[in-house]
Design a protein around this motif. Sequence first.
Motif, PDB file in Angstrom:
ATOM      1  N   VAL A   3       0.848  -1.191   0.000  1.00  0.00           N
ATOM      2  CA  VAL A   3       0.000   0.000   0.000  1.00  0.00           C
ATOM      3  C   VAL A   3       0.881   1.236   0.000  1.00  0.00           C
ATOM      4  O   VAL A   3       1.679   1.436   0.918  1.00  0.00           O
ATOM      5  N   PRO A   4       0.809   2.080  -1.036  1.00  0.00           N
ATOM      6  CA  PRO A   4       1.612   3.292  -1.056  1.00  0.00           C
ATOM      7  C   PRO A   4       1.127   4.294  -0.031  1.00  0.00           C
ATOM      8  O   PRO A   4       0.081   4.108   0.583  1.00  0.00           O
ATOM      9  N   ASP A   5       1.884   5.385   0.128  1.00  0.00           N
ATOM     10  CA  ASP A   5       1.577   6.334   1.178  1.00  0.00           C
ATOM     11  C   ASP A   5       0.227   7.002   0.999  1.00  0.00           C
ATOM     12  O   ASP A   5      -0.434   7.344   1.962  1.00  0.00           O
ATOM     13  N   SER A   8      -5.626   6.227  -0.923  1.00  0.00           N
ATOM     14  CA  SER A   8      -6.768   6.455  -1.804  1.00  0.00           C
ATOM     15  C   SER A   8      -6.352   6.564  -3.265  1.00  0.00           C
ATOM     16  O   SER A   8      -7.204   6.552  -4.150  1.00  0.00           O
ATOM     17  N   HIS A   9      -5.051   6.715  -3.517  1.00  0.00           N
ATOM     18  CA  HIS A   9      -4.485   6.867  -4.855  1.00  0.00           C
ATOM     19  C   HIS A   9      -4.825   8.201  -5.508  1.00  0.00           C
ATOM     20  O   HIS A   9      -4.558   8.394  -6.682  1.00  0.00           O
ATOM     21  N   ASP A 130      -6.818  18.756 -27.825  1.00  0.00           N
ATOM     22  CA  ASP A 130      -7.167  19.487 -26.603  1.00  0.00           C
ATOM     23  C   ASP A 130      -8.058  18.674 -25.670  1.00  0.00           C
ATOM     24  O   ASP A 130      -8.958  19.228 -25.024  1.00  0.00           O
ATOM     25  N   ASP A 131      -7.797  17.386 -25.593  1.00  0.00           N
ATOM     26  CA  ASP A 131      -8.532  16.517 -24.684  1.00  0.00           C
ATOM     27  C   ASP A 131      -7.575  15.884 -23.681  1.00  0.00           C
ATOM     28  O   ASP A 131      -6.473  15.446 -24.055  1.00  0.00           O
ATOM     29  N   VAL A 132      -7.986  15.841 -22.432  1.00  0.00           N
ATOM     30  CA  VAL A 132      -7.240  15.150 -21.386  1.00  0.00           C
ATOM     31  C   VAL A 132      -8.210  14.231 -20.652  1.00  0.00           C
ATOM     32  O   VAL A 132      -9.243  14.675 -20.144  1.00  0.00           O
ATOM     33  N   TYR A 133      -7.879  12.944 -20.629  1.00  0.00           N
ATOM     34  CA  TYR A 133      -8.676  11.955 -19.919  1.00  0.00           C
ATOM     35  C   TYR A 133      -7.980  11.603 -18.612  1.00  0.00           C
ATOM     36  O   TYR A 133      -6.753  11.454 -18.562  1.00  0.00           O
ATOM     37  N   LEU A 134      -8.774  11.423 -17.558  1.00  0.00           N
ATOM     38  CA  LEU A 134      -8.245  11.048 -16.258  1.00  0.00           C
ATOM     39  C   LEU A 134      -9.153   9.996 -15.646  1.00  0.00           C
ATOM     40  O   LEU A 134     -10.383  10.134 -15.674  1.00  0.00           O
ATOM     41  N   ALA A 135      -8.547   8.946 -15.112  1.00  0.00           N
ATOM     42  CA  ALA A 135      -9.305   7.920 -14.391  1.00  0.00           C
ATOM     43  C   ALA A 135      -8.693   7.746 -13.017  1.00  0.00           C
ATOM     44  O   ALA A 135      -7.501   7.463 -12.892  1.00  0.00           O
ATOM     45  N   ASP A 136      -9.507   7.945 -11.992  1.00  0.00           N
ATOM     46  CA  ASP A 136      -9.064   7.652 -10.637  1.00  0.00           C
ATOM     47  C   ASP A 136      -9.623   6.294 -10.245  1.00  0.00           C
ATOM     48  O   ASP A 136      -9.833   5.439 -11.105  1.00  0.00           O
ATOM     49  N   GLY A 137      -9.885   6.072  -9.001  1.00  0.00           N
ATOM     50  CA  GLY A 137     -10.368   4.761  -8.597  1.00  0.00           C
ATOM     51  C   GLY A 137     -11.841   4.526  -8.815  1.00  0.00           C
ATOM     52  O   GLY A 137     -12.321   3.397  -8.667  1.00  0.00           O
TER      53      GLY A 137
END
Length: 272
Positions: A3-5, A8-9, A130-137
């Motif tokens: 588990v990293p610090d 929640s990532h 001009d698109d940026v995609y981001l995926a979190d948990g």
Amino acid sequence: MTVPDDASHDGRAAVAEAAAAAGAAVAGEHFRRGIDVERKGGKTNVVTEADRESQRRVIERIRETYPDDAVVGEEEDERKTVPEEGAAWVIDPIDGTNNYVRDIRAFATAVAAVVDGEPVAAATALPAMDDVYLADGSATYRNGTEVTASARTDPETAAVSPTVWWDFDARDEYARACTEVVERFGDMRRFGSAQVTLAMVADGSLDGTITNVRCNPWDTVAGVHMVRAAGGTVTDLDGEPWRHDSRGLVASNGHLHDEVLAAARAIESGGD
């Protein structure tokens, strides 16, 4: 599991986005500027100094926050396999270099954070669009707005893409992949960048994508995480959850997965 610090990532998602933007800025600066093209082996496997410079910039940004994490990168001497334990980053500085050198806008910088071999955050930046995609948990976003995989259930209304690349000794498989798509679904698209294609499955622009080949992690890990976070499904050719070392990749909106999977399986069976 290690588990990293930032359990929640969230920190890794923020760094992935910043690193992808930094690498994409380099790619954008050189786009359509007549940059020299080199070949890494094979007539279609090309690389430019922009690829290398972009990867260095991505790594520099990651190292500011995570100096000890492993890095998997397409270019130069970075490691080429995803570690099964611990935290790592998977980078494609310019996915779609053949598009890039042809002045086609469908290319991207992709950055994924993985822990114990599984993606936990990812970002894909398309500087010429001009698109940026981001995926979190928990979700996938395009330019800050949450997106989801499509809700289509009728294959005859679906658009599906063959992706990655079949070399000249496997053009029969390439042809069968195209045939399966056009005979089963409403239409076919091909964008020349796996990460762009997967982002489009995640935001519902495409309903699925298929390949039977074993993919490089830098071509796929970020996009796979985006599709899943957007509610889609990604498996191998056996219908098992896709991993960075799987053979074949089948991504869909989930509703059409059985049909998309059948198309992928038929690539090697000749449709039998």
